[in-house]
Motif scaffolding. Structure first.
Motif, PDB file in Angstrom:
ATOM      1  N   GLU A 475       0.779  -0.788   0.056  1.00  0.00           N
ATOM      2  CA  GLU A 475       0.116  -0.135  -0.366  1.00  0.00           C
ATOM      3  C   GLU A 475       1.013   1.689   0.142  1.00  0.00           C
ATOM      4  O   GLU A 475       0.469   2.332  -0.086  1.00  0.00           O
ATOM      5  N   LYS A 512       0.418  -4.155  -6.600  1.00  0.00           N
ATOM      6  CA  LYS A 512       0.058  -2.775  -5.852  1.00  0.00           C
ATOM      7  C   LYS A 512       1.903  -1.992  -6.120  1.00  0.00           C
ATOM      8  O   LYS A 512       1.950  -0.874  -6.290  1.00  0.00           O
ATOM      9  N   SER A 562      -8.395  -6.952  -3.889  1.00  0.00           N
ATOM     10  CA  SER A 562      -6.704  -5.170  -3.797  1.00  0.00           C
ATOM     11  C   SER A 562      -8.054  -4.442  -4.489  1.00  0.00           C
ATOM     12  O   SER A 562      -7.311  -2.991  -4.015  1.00  0.00           O
TER      13      SER A 562
END
Length: 584
Positions: A475, A512, A562
């Protein structure tokens, strides 16, 4: 070969005799003392009876001496009588034929001049619980309810309930419930009244299922005259009896507010009682009566708070836990009421784990803007507790408080300090809480990532903690310089990680990270997708489709986990060569 010595012939401890020879010897001594009128005969009987009871408690079958015990029961010694009744009650149900031998002497003792012997005999007679002997119980019970001694009447009231369990028909036909009701409303002895009330509740509760008359009697028992009569005498009752009366009062339906206030005035001093059961039963009555009166109900909360908090700090841990369970329900209803008394829920060193856990839940519930700092400071002390489950619960409590507060400056600093304690379970629990905090308060990411970035994934063994760290690596990979390389190292150890939760988080985190730092993450992404496709724990491996379909399934699962947008999914497919990624 020498013959084996039988077990019965082995020597036994003098304090625990065994074998048939001991029982035979006792029978002979009892037979000799049966008709003896010697001056010391009562003392000898008592000694022999003690030996019989000792054998019985040691597990030796002494039922062979039943007849001799009955013959020796003709004595005025109360201690000997008690031991004889104990013996008879223990063997009567197992030997109903022998129990018939006891009827004569028990009925005779029910008419003795000594009220103690009358009461003991009546209790033993009702405790035989032999259906064939029901006809011998009705007359002694009827007489016992009218006995001049309160002790005998008390025994007879309980005996009526015992008779109902043996034969409900015999109890109802003898009109014993009516006699109990009359005795309850007129007897001057409080314990007799309590026993009658208990017996009536037990009888009518069972009889109500098959009789409308019994149901009406229960309504009569909950009527105003009966309830107020008992409440006016409540100070005379024992603690056990007071709880029975208070339970009855909690089921009373008052007709107006005046009756409610009258009952509360009668029971006001019961809130100061030393017995916790009486206090809790009184509180139940107060809460029940004021349920429909919002303002008064709130005042009741204020009134009962002090007695409950006093009980928490007094008595045994078991009593404290019982009171805390009641307090927990009240705290969940009105947490603001107890917010100023948070120190009463601090854990003591001597508290058992189950008490500490309940206190932690209550501290979490009552935390607000005025007491958060003090409560969190106390909870942080528990994080180093030698009791690992309590340490975990304290860290979770800090996290729950942080999630329900607006000003979390100090709480975040405290949580980050936990990461410096160098304890596996503390680090794992803290990482999970930091992850939850960042989801709600992303503005704290800079401070949290600065500390989390110094944690090595090799030092985290628990799956939840490792999964939380991996989530933060994905993240906030743009703020963590080594994030792609840490993730790449984790992917290389894919086969050593057996937790599906960690693998799924790793799959999502690498994706990510790729969107934010493609050049550094391309190799790790290819290895992750390849490992994920060959993972036997994944659902999409149930059927082996083509590589293209595998890739689309993987990307779809990444989208679900996600929350990637459709445009991002399209950018993956357009910018990546599937075969090249798989070969990287």
């Amino acid at each position: 070969m020498a013959p084996t010595v039988p077990s019965a012939a082995k020597s036994a401890s003098p304090s625990q005799p065994s074998g048939k020879s001991e029982v035979t010897d006792l029978k002979q001594q009892l037979r000799q003392l049966a008709g003896s009128r010697a001056p010391d005969a009562d003392a000898q009987r008592r000694d022999v009876f003690k030996r019989v009871i000792s054998c019985m408690t040691a597990g030796i079958d002494v039922s062979a001496a039943f007849g001799e015990m009955v013959l020796c029961s003709a004595t005025s010694d109360v201690v000997t009588k008690k031991m004889c009744y104990l013996y008879v009650g223990a063997h009567a149900r197992a030997h109903p034929d022998l129990a018939l031998l006891t009827i004569n002497f028990l009925q005779r003792d029910c008419q003795d001049q000594d009220p103690t012997i009358r009461g003991l005999a009546l209790r033993s007679l009702c405790s035989l619980r032999v259906p064939n002997l029901v006809e011998y119980l009705v007359t002694p019970l009827t007489t016992g309810l009218k006995d001049p001694s309160a002790y005998v009447r008390m025994i007879a009231a309980v005996g009526a309930a015992k008779l109902y369990h043996i034969s409900a028909t015999a109890c109802i036909d003898a009109d014993l419930p009516a006699s109990l009701k009359a005795l309850m409303l007129s007897d001057p002895d409080a314990q007799v009244v309590a026993n009658c009330l208990h017996a009536l509740q037990e009888i009518w509760a069972l009889e109500a299922a098959k009789s409308e008359a019994a149901a009406r009697e229960i309504e009569t028992l909950h009527s105003k005259p009966v309830v107020f009569y008992l409440l006016n005498k409540i100070k005379e009752f024992s603690e056990w009896a007071q709880c029975i009366v208070l339970e009855l009062a909690s089921k009373f339906l008052p007709s107006d507010n005046n009756e409610i206030f009258d009952i509360m005035n009668l029971l006001e001093d019961r809130l100061q009682h030393a017995n916790g059961a009486v206090v809790l039963a009184t509180i139940k009555v107060f809460l029940h009566l004021t349920m429909s009166m919002t303002d008064v109900h709130q005042q009741v909360y204020e009134r009962i708070k002090a007695p409950l908090l006093t009980l928490v700090g007094a008595g045994s841990p078991e009593q404290s836990y019982s009171v805390l369970c009641h307090l927990h329900l009240l705290v969940m209803r009105a947490p603001m009421l107890f917010s100023s008394d948070y120190k009463s829920f601090y854990c003591q060193f001597s508290d058992p784990s189950y008490v500490k856990k309940l206190k932690l839940e209550m501290l979490t519930a009552i935390a607000n803007e005025s007491n958060t700092y003090e409560i969190v400071t106390e909870l942080c002390e528990y994080a180093g507790n030698v009791d690992v489950p309590i340490a975990r619960e304290s860290i979770r409590a800090v996290g729950k408080i942080a999630l329900q507060q607006y000003d979390v400056n100090a709480i975040v600093d405290r949580l980050l300090q936990f990461l410096e304690m160098d304890k596996d379970y503390v680090t794992a629990e803290t990482l999970v809480l930091v992850k939850d905090l960042l989801r709600k308060y992303p503005q704290w990411s800079h401070d949290c990532i600065a500390v989390v970035g110094n944690i090595s994934s090799k030092n985290i063994q628990e799956p939840k903690g490792k999964a939380a760290l991996i989530w933060m690596l994905g993240e906030y990979s743009q703020d963590m310089h080594d994030a792609p390389y840490i993730l790449e190292n984790l992917v290389e150890n894919w086969d050593e990680e057996h937790s599906p939760e960690v693998r799924l988080h790793l799959l999502t985190a690498v994706m990510k990270c790729f969107f934010k730092r493609p050049p550094e993450t391309q190799k790790a992404l290819g290895a992750t997708l390849s490992a994920g496709l060959s993972d036997t724990q994944q659902i999409h491996r149930a059927v082996k489709p083509k590589i293209g379909y595998l890739m689309s399934s993987t990307v779809y699962q990444l989208y679900i986990r996600s929350h990637l947008t459709c445009l991002q999914i399209g950018s993956i497919v357009s910018h990546l060569n599937t075969q090249r990624i798989l070969q990287a």
